[in-house]
Scaffold this active site. Structure first.
Site, PDB file in Angstrom:
ATOM      1  N   GLY A  25      35.159  19.445 -44.313  1.00  0.00           N
ATOM      2  CA  GLY A  25      33.783  19.022 -44.606  1.00  0.00           C
ATOM      3  C   GLY A  25      32.725  19.745 -43.800  1.00  0.00           C
ATOM      4  CE1 TYR A 157      41.644  29.553 -27.634  1.00  0.00           C
ATOM      5  CE2 TYR A 157      39.505  30.624 -27.481  1.00  0.00           C
ATOM      6  CZ  TYR A 157      40.273  29.499 -27.757  1.00  0.00           C
ATOM      7  OH  TYR A 157      39.675  28.330 -28.145  1.00  0.00           O
ATOM      8  N   PRO A 200      34.387  35.215 -33.215  1.00  0.00           N
ATOM      9  CG  PRO A 200      33.034  35.715 -31.402  1.00  0.00           C
ATOM     10  CD  PRO A 200      34.152  36.271 -32.222  1.00  0.00           C
TER      11      PRO A 200
END
Ligand code: HXC
Ligand code: NAP
Length: 293
Positions: A25, A157, A200
């Protein structure tokens, strides 16, 4: 993602597929859902907040004309995940793909974390993925069919580790191990298991918890990325579409990094030499060549 954002995929790439996406959502989950709907899938979105899910389901159905089933489910609770499966099967009669996207994370020095804080992230990210994988995987094995796919959203990571997000790093590493292990073990049941490791991509959920206050200016993520920009949601949505669709039928156990080269830049010991200008290189070259004399 804008409703009319174009996709490289053909319009029927996911026709008739039923896809369950945890955390569907908000953020990247919502963007993937929108893309899946545009390409013909029926989608079940889940998370803990009914109001968020219902609003997203309505907006996405209106924007795409697709079918969206919102189901409240805390992935930490195995019983709720079993109820989720029952609701999806009742509504759509089948499930073809599971996207384990739900996550919890925040930055903190590890020594400031309580036992409960560490446990909370492990429970959402690793055990949530395990719970969904077990419930849907067992169902698929008991009701054999072709073309089942699991897609786990991890991060880069998972294999490098990272300070200040240590519970998340531990949990995502577990998700990566789960991906590669089941890719082998469950292939004989016709289940392909893959992962995406995003760098990102701006979302409210991640940015509020990982770059609060002035950190977003102090640590401009774009400077860490060789391509000099952040990820765009349609780029990840297309990759997810490919990996859950039959078009990637021979890809199994893969983790696809989509980070503009970020983690490799962080890993290369001399990558900081990006900062050296052409004129400086001319001078440095003369100095280094001069050492031969
Ligand atoms: C230290 C903290 C803390 C903080 C919570 N805790 N926030 N400790 N610093 N900033 C501690 C609490 O004090 C508590 O421990 C324990 O963690 C559980 O907190 P609750 O608030 O009770 O947990 P809950 O309500 O389940 O919420 C989970 C949450 C929250 C993870 C803390 O942020 C959440 O709901 N997140 C969901 C969405 C999310 O995180 N999205 C970002 C994904 S981004 P005590 O001991 O006090 O009881 C992502 C990107 C990765 O994964 C890669 C980026 C490049
Ligand atoms: P987000 O919007 O915060 O997404 C996380 C989702 O997980 C939310 O919808 C949240 O909804 C749900 N969730 C959290 N705890 C849950 C629980 N216990 N049960 C069920 N649902 C739960 O953040 P995002 O950036 O889109 O992240 C999506 C995925 O991408 C995550 O796996 C994240 O680790 C990964 N990722 C993101 C980035 C990035 O830059 N954005 C980078 C690398 C990896 P509720 O809180 O309402 O339950």
């Amino acid at each position: 993602m804008t409703p009319n954002a174009t996709s490289m995929m053909r319009p029927d790439a996911l026709k008739d597929r039923v896809i369950v996406i945890t955390g569907g959502g908000t953020g990247l989950g919502r963007s993937m859902t929108e893309r899946f709907l545009h390409l013909g899938a029926r989608v079940c979105i889940t998370s803990r907040k009914q109001d968020v899910l219902e609003a997203a389901a309505k907006e996405l159905a209106d924007a795409t004309g697709g079918q969206v089933l919102p189901v409240v489910c805390d992935v930490r609770d195995h019983g709720q995940v079993e109820q989720l499966l029952a609701k999806v099967v009742e509504r759509y009669g089948q499930v073809d793909s599971l996207v384990n996207n739900a996550a919890g994370n925040f930055i903190s020095p590890t020594e400031r974390l309580s036992h409960k804080a560490f446990q909370t992230i492990i429970d959402i990210v690793l055990m949530g993925t395990v719970n969904c994988t077990l419930v849907f995987g067992k169902h698929w094995i008991a009701h054999p069919a072709e073309g089942r796919t699991m897609l786990n959203i991890t991060t880069t990571y998972a294999w490098t580790g990272s300070g200040y997000v240590v519970p998340s790093a531990c949990a995502k590493a577990g998700v990566l191990a789960l991906t590669r292990s089941l890719a082998v073990e469950w292939a004989r049941h016709g289940i392909r298991t893959n992962a995406i490791a995003p760098g990102p991509f701006p979302t409210k959920g991640a940015w509020d918890r990982l770059l609060p206050g002035d950190l977003v200016e102090r640590f401009d993520m774009r400077k860490r990325i060789p391509l000099g920009r952040l990820g765009e949601h349609p780029e990840l949505a297309d990759l997810a579409t490919y990996l859950i669709s039959p078009f990637s039928g021979f890809i199994n156990g893969e983790v696809v990094t989509i980070d503009g080269g970020e983690w490799l830049k962080g890993g290369g010991e001399f990558n900081m030499l990006d900062a050296v200008s052409t004129e400086q290189w001319d001078m440095l070259e003369r100095m280094v060549r001069g050492t031969r004399r």
